[in-house]
Design a protein around this motif. Sequence first.
Motif, PDB file in Angstrom:
ATOM      1  N   ASN B  12      36.057  -3.995 -35.180  1.00 27.15           N
ATOM      2  CA  ASN B  12      37.281  -4.035 -35.978  1.00 27.15           C
ATOM      3  C   ASN B  12      36.929  -3.748 -37.427  1.00 27.15           C
ATOM      4  O   ASN B  12      35.962  -4.283 -37.960  1.00 27.15           O
ATOM      5  CB  ASN B  12      37.948  -5.408 -35.890  1.00 27.15           C
ATOM      6  CG  ASN B  12      38.394  -5.741 -34.477  1.00 27.15           C
ATOM      7  OD1 ASN B  12      38.888  -4.881 -33.754  1.00 27.15           O
ATOM      8  ND2 ASN B  12      38.213  -6.983 -34.076  1.00 27.15           N
ATOM      9  N   VAL B  13      37.723  -2.896 -38.049  1.00 27.11           N
ATOM     10  CA  VAL B  13      37.476  -2.551 -39.447  1.00 27.11           C
ATOM     11  C   VAL B  13      38.812  -2.301 -40.124  1.00 27.11           C
ATOM     12  O   VAL B  13      39.773  -1.850 -39.491  1.00 27.11           O
ATOM     13  CB  VAL B  13      36.547  -1.320 -39.544  1.00 27.11           C
ATOM     14  CG1 VAL B  13      37.203  -0.097 -38.942  1.00 27.11           C
ATOM     15  CG2 VAL B  13      36.126  -1.058 -40.971  1.00 27.11           C
ATOM     16  N   ALA B  14      38.881  -2.617 -41.408  1.00 30.55           N
ATOM     17  CA  ALA B  14      40.107  -2.377 -42.156  1.00 30.55           C
ATOM     18  C   ALA B  14      40.173  -0.919 -42.588  1.00 30.55           C
ATOM     19  O   ALA B  14      39.148  -0.279 -42.882  1.00 30.55           O
ATOM     20  CB  ALA B  14      40.157  -3.295 -43.381  1.00 30.55           C
ATOM     21  N   VAL B  37      34.805  10.758 -28.211  1.00 30.14           N
ATOM     22  CA  VAL B  37      35.898   9.830 -28.464  1.00 30.14           C
ATOM     23  C   VAL B  37      36.947   9.994 -27.371  1.00 30.14           C
ATOM     24  O   VAL B  37      37.165  11.113 -26.872  1.00 30.14           O
ATOM     25  CB  VAL B  37      36.521  10.053 -29.862  1.00 30.14           C
ATOM     26  CG1 VAL B  37      37.074  11.463 -30.018  1.00 30.14           C
ATOM     27  CG2 VAL B  37      37.609   9.027 -30.152  1.00 30.14           C
ATOM     28  N   GLN B  38      37.545   8.886 -26.975  1.00 29.41           N
ATOM     29  CA  GLN B  38      38.607   8.933 -25.973  1.00 29.41           C
ATOM     30  C   GLN B  38      39.828   8.195 -26.514  1.00 29.41           C
ATOM     31  O   GLN B  38      39.785   6.989 -26.764  1.00 29.41           O
ATOM     32  CB  GLN B  38      38.149   8.287 -24.660  1.00 29.41           C
ATOM     33  CG  GLN B  38      39.182   8.406 -23.548  1.00 29.41           C
ATOM     34  CD  GLN B  38      38.726   7.757 -22.250  1.00 29.41           C
ATOM     35  OE1 GLN B  38      37.921   6.834 -22.238  1.00 29.41           O
ATOM     36  NE2 GLN B  38      39.240   8.242 -21.134  1.00 29.41           N
ATOM     37  N   TYR B  39      40.914   8.932 -26.672  1.00 30.05           N
ATOM     38  CA  TYR B  39      42.185   8.343 -27.047  1.00 30.05           C
ATOM     39  C   TYR B  39      42.927   7.907 -25.783  1.00 30.05           C
ATOM     40  O   TYR B  39      42.642   8.418 -24.699  1.00 30.05           O
ATOM     41  CB  TYR B  39      43.001   9.333 -27.871  1.00 30.05           C
ATOM     42  CG  TYR B  39      42.319   9.703 -29.165  1.00 30.05           C
ATOM     43  CD1 TYR B  39      41.658  10.920 -29.302  1.00 30.05           C
ATOM     44  CD2 TYR B  39      42.307   8.823 -30.244  1.00 30.05           C
ATOM     45  CE1 TYR B  39      41.010  11.252 -30.481  1.00 30.05           C
ATOM     46  CE2 TYR B  39      41.659   9.151 -31.419  1.00 30.05           C
ATOM     47  CZ  TYR B  39      41.004  10.364 -31.522  1.00 30.05           C
ATOM     48  OH  TYR B  39      40.353  10.689 -32.679  1.00 30.05           O
ATOM     49  N   ASP B  85      41.800   6.582 -36.221  1.00 27.88           N
ATOM     50  CA  ASP B  85      40.464   6.588 -35.610  1.00 27.88           C
ATOM     51  C   ASP B  85      40.349   5.566 -34.483  1.00 27.88           C
ATOM     52  O   ASP B  85      39.351   5.546 -33.760  1.00 27.88           O
ATOM     53  CB  ASP B  85      39.385   6.294 -36.655  1.00 27.88           C
ATOM     54  CG  ASP B  85      39.248   7.379 -37.699  1.00 27.88           C
ATOM     55  OD1 ASP B  85      38.885   7.060 -38.843  1.00 27.88           O
ATOM     56  OD2 ASP B  85      39.500   8.557 -37.366  1.00 27.88           O
ATOM     57  N   SER B  86      41.324   4.724 -34.347  1.00 28.79           N
ATOM     58  CA  SER B  86      41.296   3.701 -33.298  1.00 28.79           C
ATOM     59  C   SER B  86      41.240   4.377 -31.934  1.00 28.79           C
ATOM     60  O   SER B  86      42.136   5.151 -31.573  1.00 28.79           O
ATOM     61  CB  SER B  86      42.529   2.805 -33.397  1.00 28.79           C
ATOM     62  OG  SER B  86      42.568   2.120 -34.624  1.00 28.79           O
ATOM     63  N   THR B 107      32.515   1.723 -26.872  1.00 29.79           N
ATOM     64  CA  THR B 107      32.874   0.729 -27.893  1.00 29.79           C
ATOM     65  C   THR B 107      34.301   0.999 -28.328  1.00 29.79           C
ATOM     66  O   THR B 107      34.620   2.136 -28.713  1.00 29.79           O
ATOM     67  CB  THR B 107      31.942   0.811 -29.111  1.00 29.79           C
ATOM     68  OG1 THR B 107      30.605   0.515 -28.706  1.00 29.79           O
ATOM     69  CG2 THR B 107      32.385  -0.159 -30.193  1.00 29.79           C
ATOM     70  N   ARG B 108      35.118  -0.025 -28.263  1.00 36.18           N
ATOM     71  CA  ARG B 108      36.514   0.138 -28.690  1.00 36.18           C
ATOM     72  C   ARG B 108      36.611  -0.147 -30.184  1.00 36.18           C
ATOM     73  O   ARG B 108      36.275  -1.240 -30.643  1.00 36.18           O
ATOM     74  CB  ARG B 108      37.436  -0.795 -27.911  1.00 36.18           C
ATOM     75  CG  ARG B 108      38.906  -0.536 -28.190  1.00 36.18           C
ATOM     76  CD  ARG B 108      39.809  -1.181 -27.160  1.00 36.18           C
ATOM     77  NE  ARG B 108      39.554  -0.705 -25.806  1.00 36.18           N
ATOM     78  CZ  ARG B 108      40.005   0.442 -25.307  1.00 36.18           C
ATOM     79  NH1 ARG B 108      40.724   1.249 -26.063  1.00 36.18           N
ATOM     80  NH2 ARG B 108      39.743   0.776 -24.060  1.00 36.18           N
ATOM     81  N   LEU B 109      37.050   0.856 -30.925  1.00 33.37           N
ATOM     82  CA  LEU B 109      37.211   0.739 -32.374  1.00 33.37           C
ATOM     83  C   LEU B 109      38.671   0.498 -32.690  1.00 33.37           C
ATOM     84  O   LEU B 109      39.537   1.258 -32.247  1.00 33.37           O
ATOM     85  CB  LEU B 109      36.729   2.017 -33.070  1.00 33.37           C
ATOM     86  CG  LEU B 109      36.993   2.113 -34.574  1.00 33.37           C
ATOM     87  CD1 LEU B 109      36.162   1.090 -35.332  1.00 33.37           C
ATOM     88  CD2 LEU B 109      36.714   3.521 -35.082  1.00 33.37           C
TER      89      LEU B 109
END
Lengths: 115, 113
Positions: B12-14, B37-39, B85-86, B107-109
């Motif tokens: 998790n990042v702001a 990346v996978q949306y 980017d999530s 890894t889920r961002l």
Amino acid sequence: DAGVIQSPRHEVTEMGQEVTLRCKPISGHDYLFWYRQTMMRGLELLIYFNNNVPIDDSGMPEDRFSAKMPNASFSTLKIQPSEPRDSAVYFCASSTLAGVYNEQFFGPGTRLTVL
Amino acid sequence: AQSVAQPEDQVNVAEGNPLTVKCTYSVSGNPYLFWYVQYPNRGLQFLLKYITGDNLVKGSYGFEAEFNKSQTSFHLKKPSALVSDSALYFCAVRDGSGQNFVFGPGTRLSVLP
């Protein structure tokens, strides 16, 4: 280029039925890969082909699974008979031998639900 | 046999802050490293790769990754995260003798506004 094409996008079937997933790789690509993605096991390689020939099928879970690539533009993954634990998203990917370390290009996936 | 570890299930990042998604690998011979990346409800999309040369690799959407041979790591970075980017991020390795990839668990961002 249309990219890797998979059909159907969604499949719902009952246990015991035969399921066939289809893939059209990017034109000119030499390699084709089938993956399965689940929450529990992540992304698993099932089988891959080079020039239509199966190279490594060690990831195919059981004899119920089979894959074919009759020509350079088409591949199928068949499950017969299907079971609820086969429910997953199945991805097809392709890549080119030209530039051995090129990335794989993924299709949108087929979401399979076996009831 | 080659393997890939992504030690964090979730990051998790702001928004606006730098982000790092970690990856370590094990491979015999020279490593060829990739990030995807996978949306949601989509297939994996290629972001960047390391084959040889500079240890800092730049890729799509402002992402970069740093190859560290001594630490056998290939961490994904971005200086300023966006909510868009999530997604789910996968590290993958391919050794020189094989044609297939081995993917990490992902890894889920989550980038929070």
